[in-house]
Scaffold this motif. Sequence first.
Motif: not given
Length: 124
Positions: A2-26
């Motif tokens: 979902d492109f739209k989020t209503t909270s900064k907590e969810a925004f940061f959670g998704m960006l932290l998730h992406s770091l984990d994802y790219y680490r796994l890809c690496h």
Amino acid sequence: MDFKTTSKEAFFGMLLHSLDYYRLCHLNATGHGSYVEHLATEEFYNKTSQILDKLIESTQGIEGLLQIEIPKTSLVKGIEEYSSVLFQFIETNRVMFKYSFQQSLIDEIQLNLSLLNYKLKYLK
């Protein structure tokens, strides 16, 4: 995603998730183009984690501690599509941040993501 989020907590959670994802890809890069993917995802992770840390800590310095939750991360195929979707997610939700220094940090994250996308698409 979902492109739209209503909270900064969810925004940061998704960006932290992406770091984990790219680490796994690496760590799991194999096959054609894997060396570029291995290096590009490592570079993105290393540069972006520091910027994201600044963004989260500075936001908490203004607003107080946030209850950030990181979604479960698993390695899925389609790193280029994931990267494009993540870029759009960031662009859609950056309006939550009103200070120019926050926008600058988000700009840096999007710059790093754009460079990653370039390397993944064109440097195989």
